[in-house]
Design a protein around this motif. Structure first.
Motif, PDB file in Angstrom:
ATOM      1  N   LYS A 137       0.806  -1.218   0.000  1.00 16.59           N
ATOM      2  CA  LYS A 137       0.000   0.000   0.000  1.00 16.59           C
ATOM      3  C   LYS A 137       0.839   1.268   0.000  1.00 16.59           C
ATOM      4  CE  LYS A 137      -4.009  -2.053   2.365  1.00 16.59           C
ATOM      5  NZ  LYS A 137      -4.846  -2.015   3.587  1.00 16.59           N
ATOM      6  N   ASN A 138       2.113   1.161   0.345  1.00 14.04           N
ATOM      7  CA  ASN A 138       2.965   2.341   0.389  1.00 14.04           C
ATOM      8  C   ASN A 138       3.261   2.820  -1.035  1.00 14.04           C
ATOM      9  OD1 ASN A 138       5.703   3.799   0.445  1.00 14.04           O
ATOM     10  ND2 ASN A 138       5.198   3.654   2.621  1.00 14.04           N
ATOM     11  N   ALA A 143       5.856   2.200  -6.243  1.00 12.29           N
ATOM     12  CA  ALA A 143       6.307   2.818  -7.489  1.00 12.29           C
ATOM     13  C   ALA A 143       7.561   2.140  -8.029  1.00 12.29           C
ATOM     14  CB  ALA A 143       6.566   4.301  -7.276  1.00 12.29           C
ATOM     15  N   ALA A 144       8.537   1.908  -7.168  1.00 10.67           N
ATOM     16  CA  ALA A 144       9.787   1.298  -7.617  1.00 10.67           C
ATOM     17  C   ALA A 144       9.720  -0.219  -7.656  1.00 10.67           C
ATOM     18  CB  ALA A 144      10.940   1.737  -6.700  1.00 10.67           C
ATOM     19  N   GLN A 145       8.784  -0.820  -6.915  1.00 10.19           N
ATOM     20  CA  GLN A 145       8.584  -2.273  -6.896  1.00 10.19           C
ATOM     21  C   GLN A 145       9.876  -3.010  -6.578  1.00 10.19           C
ATOM     22  OE1 GLN A 145       6.754  -3.331 -10.622  1.00 10.19           O
ATOM     23  NE2 GLN A 145       4.889  -2.172 -10.186  1.00 10.19           N
ATOM     24  N   GLY A 376       7.524   8.203   9.872  1.00 10.13           N
ATOM     25  CA  GLY A 376       6.662   7.567   8.897  1.00 10.13           C
ATOM     26  C   GLY A 376       7.031   7.821   7.449  1.00 10.13           C
ATOM     27  N   SER A 377       8.114   8.536   7.185  1.00  4.50           N
ATOM     28  CA  SER A 377       8.492   8.856   5.812  1.00  4.50           C
ATOM     29  C   SER A 377       9.857   8.277   5.494  1.00  4.50           C
ATOM     30  CB  SER A 377       8.506  10.377   5.599  1.00  4.50           C
ATOM     31  OG  SER A 377       9.521  10.974   6.397  1.00  4.50           O
ATOM     32  N   ASN A 390       6.417  15.048   3.994  1.00  8.69           N
ATOM     33  CA  ASN A 390       5.714  14.636   2.782  1.00  8.69           C
ATOM     34  C   ASN A 390       6.187  13.247   2.390  1.00  8.69           C
ATOM     35  OD1 ASN A 390       4.520  14.363   0.315  1.00  8.69           O
ATOM     36  ND2 ASN A 390       5.880  15.804  -0.732  1.00  8.69           N
ATOM     37  N   ASN A 391       5.499  12.224   2.867  1.00  7.68           N
ATOM     38  CA  ASN A 391       5.955  10.854   2.639  1.00  7.68           C
ATOM     39  C   ASN A 391       5.576  10.307   1.279  1.00  7.68           C
ATOM     40  OD1 ASN A 391       3.241  10.595   3.034  1.00  7.68           O
ATOM     41  ND2 ASN A 391       3.389   9.170   4.760  1.00  7.68           N
ATOM     42  N   THR A 392       4.944  11.117   0.423  1.00  8.63           N
ATOM     43  CA  THR A 392       4.627  10.657  -0.924  1.00  8.63           C
ATOM     44  C   THR A 392       5.586  11.218  -1.956  1.00  8.63           C
ATOM     45  OG1 THR A 392       3.046  12.479  -1.206  1.00  8.63           O
ATOM     46  CG2 THR A 392       2.181  10.387  -0.389  1.00  8.63           C
TER      47      THR A 392
END
Length: 430
Positions: A137-138, A143-145, A376-377, A390-392
């Motif tokens: 879910k992160n 994104a990088a898988q 958390g980031s 900004n963890n996204t």
């Protein structure tokens, strides 16, 4: 193109619907049965050995790879800087360590690296599934898988040969997952980085890819009687639950065909060396694996002994593992680090430190003073330019562009001192 299962099913249907091709005017049940079994076996073998299509990758998260140029920053690559390497991280823990594993993953994360997370059998299957769901879910990891969770855990004792078996198993998984990594690092849940990944990858990009950072010494001393001559049976190799280690009453002589070396259980090993241990045609790694299979502290001796007895790798060893730790001789274990050790850790030039108690305040201090990581980031760098908290990573940079900080200077100083103090060669496999 049909997949192997569909092809096998259609082939069997074809055989059953066209009996005239195989029907004999004088039925011969035995020959007919053997023929069908032979064809079935051939089809089964072909279905198993046929190449499977490469897995389809989901599209990158749009928040991580924004299409608007105003949200994306691209830097020109410095032509004089070598391309950054990739590190394969094995992060392992036990029951109740899911939170620590995720924190360590965030503190060491970089899209160029590869990660394998492991919870040993003392953790429940639901804990393992929840860990995988959190990773899935992160948005950054998705994104990088490049983050994987080991579904079938290995039981690992602190002593015995099961740690070596587990390490080699994890390295073999990395070799199957990706060909694009250069070093292998195994971190336990009580470890933590002392530099950012941009710092570490920047310094490692200037080093030969076959270099191995391993504490080693041929001076055995008291370890001869307590760690090398005793014969043990490691239950982690054949039992699914933890039991007491079995010690035999007999002792064995030290080998004369090769020299034994001891060191620490932590090391930074090159991909070439891991391939040598797992895939190489040389029989030395397997010989030593059999010898150390019944010794109490095989992990701290196996890799140094293989390295130093191999002509191919005995000149690639740096007698330093880049780990900061304090050994407590009274407890015969590492002492837990705390805030009073922060300055010493900072000035040691080490890349990692161990061991830490769960959620110790010194970890928050490392996040604030060294990693610039918000709770958390992930750690920001050349690839993640978002604001703190900004963890996204709404502002996404180029993963191949590194932005090293002061941590790279400390690490560079430590490695330069190792290579230029005149004792580098004299400390190799001595």
């Amino acid at each position: 193109m049909q997949n192997p299962t569909q092809w096998l099913s259609s082939s069997l249907s074809f055989l059953s619907s066209t009996p005239s091709l195989f029907k004999d005017p004088k039925p011969k049940p035995i020959i007919y049965t053997l023929l069908i079994l032979s064809l079935f076996s051939i089809l089964l073998i072909l279905s198993l050995t046929s190449s499977t299509p490469s897995p389809t990758h989901t599209r990158p998260d749009p928040f991580l790879y924004p299409t608007h140029q105003t949200h994306r920053i691209i830097y020109d690559q410095d032509k004089t800087t070598p391309p950054p390497p990739s590190i394969a991280y094995l992060i392992s823990g036990s029951k109740g360590d899911s939170g620590r594993i995720l924190r360590l993953l965030s503190a060491t994360y970089h899209p160029l690296n590869h990660y394998l997370l492991h919870l040993d059998p003392s953790a429940s299957h639901s804990d393992r599934e929840n860990l995988a769901l959190v990773v899935q879910k992160n948005r950054v990891f998705k994104a990088a898988q490049n983050v994987h969770v080991m579904g079938k855990p290995d039981f690992v004792y602190t002593k015995g040969s099961s740690p070596v078996s587990f390490t080699l198993h994890a390295a073999s998984i990395f070799l199957r997952l990706s060909v694009k990594w250069d070093w292998f690092v195994s971190l336990s849940a009580d470890s933590y980085p002392l530099v950012t990944q941009d710092d570490l990858l920047h310094i490692m990009s200037f080093l030969p890819k076959d270099m191995n950072f391993v504490n080693h010494s041929s001076y055995i001393g008291w370890k001869e009687l307590r760690k090398l001559k005793p014969i043990i049976v490691d239950p982690g190799l054949y039992l699914s639950e933890g039991t007491d280690m079995f010690y035999a009453t007999q002792k064995r002589d030290l080998p004369s065909a090769y020299r034994l070396f001891t060191g620490s259980s932590f090391s930074i090993l090159s991909r070439n060396f891991m391939e040598f241990c797992i895939l190489g045609v040389d029989n030395l790694p397997r010989i030593l694996l059999m010898y150390f299979s019944n010794t109490p502290s095989s992990l701290s001796s196996y890799f140094p002994t293989v390295l130093c007895n191999s002509r191919q790798f005995n000149r690639t060893v740096i007698n330093q593992d880049l780990l900061y730790s304090i050994y407590d001789s009274h407890r015969n274990d590492l002492r837990s680090l705390n805030s009073t050790d922060f300055d010493n850790m900072l000035h040691s030039g080490a890349a990692f430190a161990r061991k830490f108690e769960p959620d110790d305040p010194v970890l928050d201090l490392i996040d604030q003073k060294i990693l610039d990581r918000s709770p958390g980031s992930v750690v920001p760098g050349g690839w993640c330019l978002g604001e703190p908290g900004n963890n996204t990573c709404l502002t996404w940079g180029d993963a191949s562009i590194l932005r090293p900080g002061t941590g790279s200077q400390r690490l560079e100083k430590a490695i330069v001192e190792l290579l230029l103090n005149g004792t580098f060669r004299s400390h190799q496999c001595i």
